[in-house]
Design a protein around this motif. Structure first.
Motif, PDB file in Angstrom:
ATOM      1  N   GLU A 249      -8.946   5.512   3.673  1.00  0.00           N
ATOM      2  CA  GLU A 249      -9.244   4.353   4.529  1.00  0.00           C
ATOM      3  C   GLU A 249      -8.370   3.152   4.151  1.00  0.00           C
ATOM      4  OE1 GLU A 249     -13.383   3.309   4.884  1.00  0.00           O
ATOM      5  OE2 GLU A 249     -12.938   1.456   5.966  1.00  0.00           O
ATOM      6  N   PHE A 250      -7.820   2.493   5.145  1.00  0.00           N
ATOM      7  CA  PHE A 250      -7.037   1.260   4.941  1.00  0.00           C
ATOM      8  C   PHE A 250      -7.974   0.104   5.268  1.00  0.00           C
ATOM      9  CE2 PHE A 250      -3.393  -1.573   6.578  1.00  0.00           C
ATOM     10  CZ  PHE A 250      -3.026  -1.979   5.303  1.00  0.00           C
ATOM     11  N   PHE A 251      -8.355  -0.651   4.255  1.00  0.00           N
ATOM     12  CA  PHE A 251      -9.369  -1.706   4.444  1.00  0.00           C
ATOM     13  C   PHE A 251      -8.727  -2.959   5.029  1.00  0.00           C
ATOM     14  CE2 PHE A 251     -10.813   0.789   0.698  1.00  0.00           C
ATOM     15  CZ  PHE A 251     -11.921   1.377   1.293  1.00  0.00           C
ATOM     16  N   HIS A 252      -8.456  -2.928   6.310  1.00  0.00           N
ATOM     17  CA  HIS A 252      -7.728  -4.039   6.923  1.00  0.00           C
ATOM     18  C   HIS A 252      -7.964  -4.019   8.431  1.00  0.00           C
ATOM     19  CE1 HIS A 252      -4.473  -6.996   7.377  1.00  0.00           C
ATOM     20  NE2 HIS A 252      -4.021  -6.277   8.390  1.00  0.00           N
ATOM     21  N   GLY A 253      -8.121  -5.193   9.032  1.00  0.00           N
ATOM     22  CA  GLY A 253      -8.248  -5.250  10.491  1.00  0.00           C
ATOM     23  C   GLY A 253      -8.880  -6.550  10.914  1.00  0.00           C
ATOM     24  N   PHE A 254      -8.764  -6.850  12.202  1.00  0.00           N
ATOM     25  CA  PHE A 254      -9.260  -8.117  12.736  1.00  0.00           C
ATOM     26  C   PHE A 254     -10.198  -7.830  13.904  1.00  0.00           C
ATOM     27  CE2 PHE A 254      -4.895  -8.558  11.184  1.00  0.00           C
ATOM     28  CZ  PHE A 254      -5.073  -9.477  10.176  1.00  0.00           C
ATOM     29  N   THR A 255     -11.180  -8.709  14.078  1.00  0.00           N
ATOM     30  CA  THR A 255     -12.116  -8.545  15.199  1.00  0.00           C
ATOM     31  C   THR A 255     -11.352  -8.264  16.497  1.00  0.00           C
ATOM     32  OG1 THR A 255     -13.611 -10.116  14.155  1.00  0.00           O
ATOM     33  CG2 THR A 255     -13.965  -9.686  16.504  1.00  0.00           C
ATOM     34  N   TYR A 256     -10.267  -9.004  16.675  1.00  0.00           N
ATOM     35  CA  TYR A 256      -9.542  -8.912  17.939  1.00  0.00           C
ATOM     36  C   TYR A 256      -8.355  -7.954  17.894  1.00  0.00           C
ATOM     37  CZ  TYR A 256     -12.529 -12.900  18.825  1.00  0.00           C
ATOM     38  OH  TYR A 256     -13.620 -13.718  18.963  1.00  0.00           O
ATOM     39  N   SER A 257      -8.290  -7.083  16.885  1.00  0.00           N
ATOM     40  CA  SER A 257      -7.227  -6.065  16.859  1.00  0.00           C
ATOM     41  C   SER A 257      -7.324  -5.209  18.112  1.00  0.00           C
ATOM     42  CB  SER A 257      -7.400  -5.157  15.630  1.00  0.00           C
ATOM     43  OG  SER A 257      -7.027  -5.813  14.446  1.00  0.00           O
ATOM     44  N   GLY A 258      -6.328  -5.276  18.956  1.00  0.00           N
ATOM     45  CA  GLY A 258      -6.324  -4.446  20.179  1.00  0.00           C
ATOM     46  C   GLY A 258      -7.318  -4.921  21.209  1.00  0.00           C
ATOM     47  N   HIS A 259      -7.585  -6.219  21.258  1.00  0.00           N
ATOM     48  CA  HIS A 259      -8.546  -6.778  22.233  1.00  0.00           C
ATOM     49  C   HIS A 259      -8.255  -6.243  23.642  1.00  0.00           C
ATOM     50  CE1 HIS A 259     -10.618  -9.614  24.784  1.00  0.00           C
ATOM     51  NE2 HIS A 259     -11.277 -10.056  23.717  1.00  0.00           N
TER      52      HIS A 259
ATOM     53  N   ARG B 250       0.844  -1.201   0.000  1.00  0.00           N
ATOM     54  CA  ARG B 250       0.000   0.000   0.000  1.00  0.00           C
ATOM     55  C   ARG B 250       0.881   1.254   0.000  1.00  0.00           C
ATOM     56  NH1 ARG B 250      -3.814   2.521  -1.662  1.00  0.00           N
ATOM     57  NH2 ARG B 250      -4.845   4.035  -0.362  1.00  0.00           N
ATOM     58  N   TYR B 251       1.944   1.197   0.786  1.00  0.00           N
ATOM     59  CA  TYR B 251       2.851   2.344   0.893  1.00  0.00           C
ATOM     60  C   TYR B 251       3.378   2.752  -0.485  1.00  0.00           C
ATOM     61  CZ  TYR B 251       7.141   4.967   1.667  1.00  0.00           C
ATOM     62  OH  TYR B 251       8.122   5.935   1.608  1.00  0.00           O
ATOM     63  N   TRP B 252       3.923   1.766  -1.213  1.00  0.00           N
ATOM     64  CA  TRP B 252       4.531   2.118  -2.500  1.00  0.00           C
ATOM     65  C   TRP B 252       3.469   2.489  -3.533  1.00  0.00           C
ATOM     66  CZ3 TRP B 252       9.182   3.729  -2.498  1.00  0.00           C
ATOM     67  CH2 TRP B 252      10.150   3.173  -1.639  1.00  0.00           C
ATOM     68  N   THR B 253       2.277   1.918  -3.413  1.00  0.00           N
ATOM     69  CA  THR B 253       1.203   2.311  -4.337  1.00  0.00           C
ATOM     70  C   THR B 253       0.816   3.773  -4.107  1.00  0.00           C
ATOM     71  OG1 THR B 253       0.390   0.051  -4.357  1.00  0.00           O
ATOM     72  CG2 THR B 253      -1.138   1.719  -5.118  1.00  0.00           C
ATOM     73  N   ILE B 254       0.689   4.134  -2.831  1.00  0.00           N
ATOM     74  CA  ILE B 254       0.357   5.535  -2.533  1.00  0.00           C
ATOM     75  C   ILE B 254       1.458   6.451  -3.058  1.00  0.00           C
ATOM     76  CG2 ILE B 254       0.011   7.225  -0.682  1.00  0.00           C
ATOM     77  CD1 ILE B 254      -1.084   4.899   1.045  1.00  0.00           C
ATOM     78  N   LYS B 255       2.687   5.974  -2.972  1.00  0.00           N
ATOM     79  CA  LYS B 255       3.820   6.785  -3.437  1.00  0.00           C
ATOM     80  C   LYS B 255       3.915   6.836  -4.960  1.00  0.00           C
ATOM     81  CE  LYS B 255       5.611   8.462   0.199  1.00  0.00           C
ATOM     82  NZ  LYS B 255       5.281   9.890   0.341  1.00  0.00           N
ATOM     83  N   GLY B 256       2.951   6.216  -5.629  1.00  0.00           N
ATOM     84  CA  GLY B 256       2.936   6.254  -7.099  1.00  0.00           C
ATOM     85  C   GLY B 256       3.830   5.207  -7.737  1.00  0.00           C
ATOM     86  N   LYS B 257       4.244   4.199  -6.941  1.00  0.00           N
ATOM     87  CA  LYS B 257       5.117   3.155  -7.502  1.00  0.00           C
ATOM     88  C   LYS B 257       4.523   1.767  -7.253  1.00  0.00           C
ATOM     89  CE  LYS B 257       9.422   5.705  -6.955  1.00  0.00           C
ATOM     90  NZ  LYS B 257      10.736   5.771  -6.321  1.00  0.00           N
ATOM     91  N   PRO B 258       3.347   1.486  -7.817  1.00  0.00           N
ATOM     92  CA  PRO B 258       2.713   0.191  -7.543  1.00  0.00           C
ATOM     93  C   PRO B 258       3.557  -0.993  -8.004  1.00  0.00           C
ATOM     94  CG  PRO B 258       1.591   1.340  -9.338  1.00  0.00           C
ATOM     95  CD  PRO B 258       2.571   2.312  -8.752  1.00  0.00           C
TER      96      PRO B 258
END
Ligand code: PXG
Length: 462
Positions: free
Chosen positions: A315-325, A132-140
């Motif tokens: 928005e970063f479409f990523h995460g888990f139910t228990y992220s930061g439980h 995602r980082y490099w895609t945002i930076k224009g280097k997919p």
């Protein structure tokens, strides 16, 4: 617990329980050892045996077993708020406090945390963030991650694709594309034609060669553990990391330091990267974060990646139910608080690590030991059939597994990785318990040598 209960539990276990990393049929025939309780650095089985846990559970019970403070932290948090998520603009105090605390412990360029439920999920998160980082930076097109053969980064499909375990790859079918593997800095196993220092530089050169072959514009990141754990407690030659750092800087490639085992004091620093003076862009963590009392992982995100994701990513479409439980986070916080109050990390660096190094190295005089190595409280020794030449035992003898089973029968947990015997004890182990560990290990080596005698080259023949 009675013998009958053990047999009954074993029967039910083999009837219904599919164990991780296990030949189900073979285990069903043999029966599992049933661990019932534990305290300090010792585990107990259902047959009344007390066993020194030289592996801290699975490289994770850093504070040792039976810490009431952690039980209390979990209980209190369960009463107050057993679950709430961190999606949809909500949070809760344990997640916030733990994120702050982790950033305080991490190197100063790391100021953000993304929580997960495990180390594998942390590495899935890493792969997504890097790309995602490099895609945002224009280097997919800058999407390839370079990893190493025999690396372990988890058991999810992204985790095992990042990892370099050939047997896992073979069982999985097509892996996640865009992941490449280069040679590992495993001097005893693969580099003895060279001096360790020369071999370390060659392994760093292999990364540069691969970058050039792929084109630097296509390479996003390099991922590695500071010291490989599951691969066999492989401490790289001193020349390795400085040379790797130079290569990555030269081609603008992100560094991911997988701290799942090396983090939280194992190498005598809060993070293994600090021992080697690395400045990782991302650090996946898990295991010692909660001393294994509850499942929790995270990615510590350096400013370069975090600021890009935050300022330019949407928005970063990523995460888990228990992220930061909340309960896991509360236990992790208390775990860190106890480690700080008891000065555990300094103790590993200044006292226990050097003491283990001294005592462990004594095993070098054993006729079936080809090398010993350790750093902080991680260590390994290599079993060999011929001490002079370093020749291995025939694979069919499974010398490592034999030695592991003998250890267990004699009151010590050591892990075998091929014919490397590995230790990673709780960080609260005392000097006296290190003495006991070394005594038990020597006894197991004697017995292993006795059983393999006809396959062992005698000094006179060497
Ligand atoms: N990275 C590293 C460096 C690890 O050691 C993971 C990621 C994955 O973490 P989770 O929490 O998803 O298991 C690990 C895990 C072994 C063994 O036999 C090692 C691990 C897990 C299971 C067994 O040595 N390491």
């Amino acid at each position: 617990m009675t013998h009958q209960t053990t047999a009954e539990l074993q029967r039910l276990d083999s009837a219904h329980h599919m164990h991780p990393f296990t030949d189900f049929k073979a285990l069903g025939e043999e029966g599992s050892r049933i661990i019932t309780h534990a305290e300090g650095v010792y585990i107990h089985d259902s047959e009344g045996n007390c066993i020194l846990d030289g592996m801290a559970g699975l490289w994770c019970v850093n504070l040792g077993y039976g810490r009431e403070e952690l039980v209390e932290a979990a209980t209190q948090q369960m009463r107050e708020l057993p679950f709430y998520n961190n999606f949809f603009k909500t949070t809760h105090p344990p997640a916030v406090k733990l994120a702050e605390k982790l950033c305080q412990l991490a190197p100063s360029h790391i100021n953000r945390v993304f929580f997960t439920g495990s180390g594998s999920e942390a590495n899935d998160t890493v792969l997504r963030m890097v790309r995602r980082y490099w895609t945002i930076k224009g280097k997919p097109e800058k999407h390839i991650v370079i990893s190493r053969e025999n690396a372990y980064h988890g058991s999810t499909v992204a985790g095992l694709s990042l990892g370099g375990m050939a047997p896992m790859h073979e069982q999985t079918g097509p892996l996640v594309p865009g992941i490449e593997h280069v040679r590992q800095p495993y001097w005893f196993g693969e580099g003895r034609d060279h001096s360790p220092e020369e071999f370390g530089r060659l392994c760093a050169q292999a990364i540069e060669d691969r970058i050039l072959a792929l084109g630097a514009d296509n390479v996003a990141a390099f991922i590695a553990e500071p010291v490989q754990g599951a691969g066999g407690a492989i401490v790289p030659p001193e020349s390795y990391w400085p040379a790797v750092k130079d290569v990555l800087a030269k081609y603008d490639i992100l560094l991911v330091a997988d701290e799942v085992i090396c983090g939280f004091g194992r190498l005598g620093e809060w993070f293994g990267s600090q021992h080697y003076g690395l400045k990782p862009d991302l650090m996946p963590i898990a295991k010692g974060l909660s001393s294994g009392y509850l499942p929790i992982g995270a990615v510590l995100v350096g400013d370069r990646v975090a600021e890009t994701l935050i300022d330019e990513g949407g928005e970063f479409f990523h995460g888990f139910t228990y992220s930061g439980h909340p309960v896991c986070a509360a236990v992790a916080l208390k775990n860190i608080e106890l480690m700080e109050a008891e000065g555990i990390v300094d103790k590993v660096r200044d006292d226990l690590g050097p003491y283990l190094a001294r005592r462990w190295a004594e095993l070098n005089d054993h006729p079936i030991v080809g090398e010993t190595r350790s750093l902080g409280l991680i260590g390994a020794l290599e079993l060999v059939a011929n001490k002079a030449s370093g020749e291995r035992f025939d694979k069919s003898l499974s010398a490592g597994n034999l030695c592991r089973d003998i250890c267990f029968e004699n009151g010590l947990v050591m892990r075998s990785v091929g014919d490397a015997m590995v230790i990673s004890p709780p960080l609260v182990i005392t000097r006296e318990q290190i003495d006991e560990l070394v005594t038990l290990a020597r006894r197991a080596l004697d017995e292993t040598a006795r059983r393999l005698e006809k396959h062992t080259a005698k000094e006179v023949n060497a």
